[in-house]
Design a protein around this motif. Structure first.
Motif, PDB file in Angstrom:
ATOM      1  N   TYR A 230       0.606  -1.000  -0.094  1.00 29.70           N
ATOM      2  CA  TYR A 230      -0.302   0.107   0.696  1.00 29.70           C
ATOM      3  C   TYR A 230       0.560   0.800   0.015  1.00 29.70           C
ATOM      4  CZ  TYR A 230      -3.819  -3.408   0.696  1.00 29.70           C
ATOM      5  OH  TYR A 230      -4.492  -3.990   1.269  1.00 29.70           O
TER       6      TYR A 230
ATOM      7  N   ASP B 166      -3.324  -2.078  -9.270  1.00 39.01           N
ATOM      8  CA  ASP B 166      -4.957  -2.925  -9.064  1.00 39.01           C
ATOM      9  C   ASP B 166      -4.251  -4.503  -9.203  1.00 39.01           C
ATOM     10  OD1 ASP B 166      -8.044  -4.268  -8.700  1.00 39.01           O
ATOM     11  OD2 ASP B 166      -7.083  -4.569 -10.771  1.00 39.01           O
ATOM     12  N   ARG B 167      -3.093  -4.126 -10.468  1.00 40.02           N
ATOM     13  CA  ARG B 167      -2.494  -6.043 -10.534  1.00 40.02           C
ATOM     14  C   ARG B 167      -1.305  -6.288  -9.742  1.00 40.02           C
ATOM     15  NH1 ARG B 167       1.415  -6.319 -16.034  1.00 40.02           N
ATOM     16  NH2 ARG B 167       2.462  -8.578 -15.805  1.00 40.02           N
TER      17      ARG B 167
ATOM     18  N   LEU C  82      -1.316  -5.973  -6.813  1.00 48.38           N
ATOM     19  CA  LEU C  82      -2.435  -6.257  -5.429  1.00 48.38           C
ATOM     20  C   LEU C  82      -2.656  -7.946  -4.858  1.00 48.38           C
ATOM     21  CD1 LEU C  82      -3.312  -5.143  -2.899  1.00 48.38           C
ATOM     22  CD2 LEU C  82      -5.041  -4.680  -4.255  1.00 48.38           C
ATOM     23  N   LYS C  83      -2.892  -7.565  -6.796  1.00 44.21           N
ATOM     24  CA  LYS C  83      -3.144  -9.365  -7.309  1.00 44.21           C
ATOM     25  C   LYS C  83      -2.667 -10.112  -6.842  1.00 44.21           C
ATOM     26  CE  LYS C  83      -7.354  -7.774 -10.318  1.00 44.21           C
ATOM     27  NZ  LYS C  83      -8.176  -8.379 -11.152  1.00 44.21           N
ATOM     28  N   LEU C  84      -1.044  -9.754  -7.560  1.00 43.47           N
ATOM     29  CA  LEU C  84      -0.132 -10.545  -7.401  1.00 43.47           C
ATOM     30  C   LEU C  84       0.021 -11.099  -5.745  1.00 43.47           C
ATOM     31  CD1 LEU C  84       2.004  -9.670 -10.248  1.00 43.47           C
ATOM     32  CD2 LEU C  84       0.478 -11.559 -10.447  1.00 43.47           C
TER      33      LEU C  84
ATOM     34  N   ALA D 275      -1.169 -11.075  -3.493  1.00 46.79           N
ATOM     35  CA  ALA D 275      -2.479 -11.714  -2.219  1.00 46.79           C
ATOM     36  C   ALA D 275      -2.318 -13.323  -2.543  1.00 46.79           C
ATOM     37  CB  ALA D 275      -3.266 -10.947  -2.996  1.00 46.79           C
ATOM     38  N   ALA D 276      -1.307 -13.143  -4.017  1.00 45.52           N
ATOM     39  CA  ALA D 276      -1.381 -15.297  -3.941  1.00 45.52           C
ATOM     40  C   ALA D 276      -0.728 -15.756  -3.100  1.00 45.52           C
ATOM     41  CB  ALA D 276      -0.538 -15.192  -5.136  1.00 45.52           C
ATOM     42  N   SER D 277      -1.789 -16.995  -2.540  1.00 45.63           N
ATOM     43  CA  SER D 277      -1.045 -17.772  -1.542  1.00 45.63           C
ATOM     44  C   SER D 277       0.336 -19.139  -2.225  1.00 45.63           C
ATOM     45  CB  SER D 277      -2.226 -18.331  -0.821  1.00 45.63           C
ATOM     46  OG  SER D 277      -1.799 -19.102   0.270  1.00 45.63           O
TER      47      SER D 277
END
Length: 323
Positions: free
Chosen positions: A297, A309-310, A312-314, A316-318
């Motif tokens: 952030y 946004d992109r 952030l998704k990367l 968040a990957a577990s």
């Protein structure tokens, strides 16, 4: 001329002069006086019970005026209190939030200003119920207003330091990542690469070839630079002020030196795989007042909304972290 009364004496068959004994006369006089006193008291009581004297009429009118003025002033005080609450809320949750300063509880505003001697002047007012109530409300407003002035003075100093604050907030990615494909593990619970269990990963991992430059995320002073035995390997910690610190770990080589000032974007070291690391990468952390925050952030200076946004998704990957 006093009237003379006679009565007929049946014993001697003659009219005789009527004389009233002294005792009877005294009783008559006392009865008259008593009746007059009782009558006067009744008249006096009725008069003062239902009919006001001129002085009482004036006092009653003044009392009515005071009550009416009190209602007007009480309504005005309520409005001032609402305005004061609004100012305090703006101070706590708007102005201070902008500069990330802790809000001040209203109790502290009053407690702090109780030391001021000016309020004693208001407290010395009259002791009637209306005045006492009004004085208490005015005291409260005076205390809160005085402390609010002090608080706004502090905010004014924050405004003056705004440029320094903005320069101190980490706001760029610590390595060049235009294609956004270097984020390999995000902040949160991840599979530990060594112990193979879920553990808190307190930062971001950026994969990069050994020797890739690492940049300071904000202006600051190098707090620590050297090898860390706790698993970070060669690391650098930068103190940015205002409670912010950033940590850069697993470097192959450190360029920054303890105590030196660095600017945002300045090279402080190079990517490596020292310490508890399973491959070349940079482990990056952001701390605020000793608390580890998600660095994702803090990249608003070099990312568009779509890029953020992109990434952030990367993040968040577990997956499994590199350290």
């Amino acid at each position: 001329m006093k009237k003379v009364k006679y009565y007929y004496n049946t014993h001697n068959m003659r009219f005789e002069k009527l004389t009233t004994p002294l005792r009877v006369r005294l009783l008559q006089v006392l009865g008259y006086i008593a009746a007059s006193i009782v009558t006067g008291i009744l008249i006096f009581a009725i008069t003062f019970r239902y009919i006001d004297s001129p002085k009482e009429k004036l006092l009653r009118q003044q009392n009515d005026d005071l009550k009416q003025n009190y209602k007007v002033m009480e309504e005005r005080i309520k409005q001032l209190q609402l305005q004061m609450d609004e100012i305090a809320n703006r101070d706590n949750y708007v102005y201070r939030s902008i500069f990330e300063s802790n809000p001040i509880p209203d109790s502290a505003r009053v407690k702090e200003m109780e030391k001021k001697k000016e309020v004693q002047l208001v407290q010395s007012m009259g002791e009637t119920e209306l005045v006492t109530s009004m004085a208490a409300q005015l005291n409260n407003l005076s205390l809160r207003m005085a402390f609010q002035v002090k608080s706004f003075g502090a905010i004014e100093n924050m405004v003056k330091n705004k440029e320094k604050l903005l320069a101190a907030i980490p706001s760029i990615q610590p390595i060049s990542n235009r294609t956004l494909n270097r984020v390999s593990s995000g902040f949160g619970y991840r599979i530990d690469p060594v112990y193979k269990d879920r553990r808190l990963h307190p930062g971001l991992d950026f994969t990069a070839p050994i020797g890739t430059p690492i940049y300071a995320a904000a202006d600051g002073v190098v707090k620590d630079a050297g090898f860390n035995t706790g698993g970070y390997g060669n690391r650098v910690v930068v103190n940015h002020g205002f409670g912010y610190e950033t940590l850069y770990a697993h470097m192959v080589r450190i360029k920054a030196r303890v105590g030196t000032k660095v600017k945002r974007g300045e090279v402080i070291g190079y990517v490596g795989s020292t310490g508890k690391s399973t491959g070349p990468h940079l482990h990056y952390e952001v701390h605020k007042n000793g608390i580890q925050l998600d660095p994702i952030y803090f990249f608003y200076n070099d990312l568009t909304p779509a890029q953020f946004d992109r990434i952030l998704k990367l993040a968040a990957a577990s997956n499994q972290s590199f350290d």
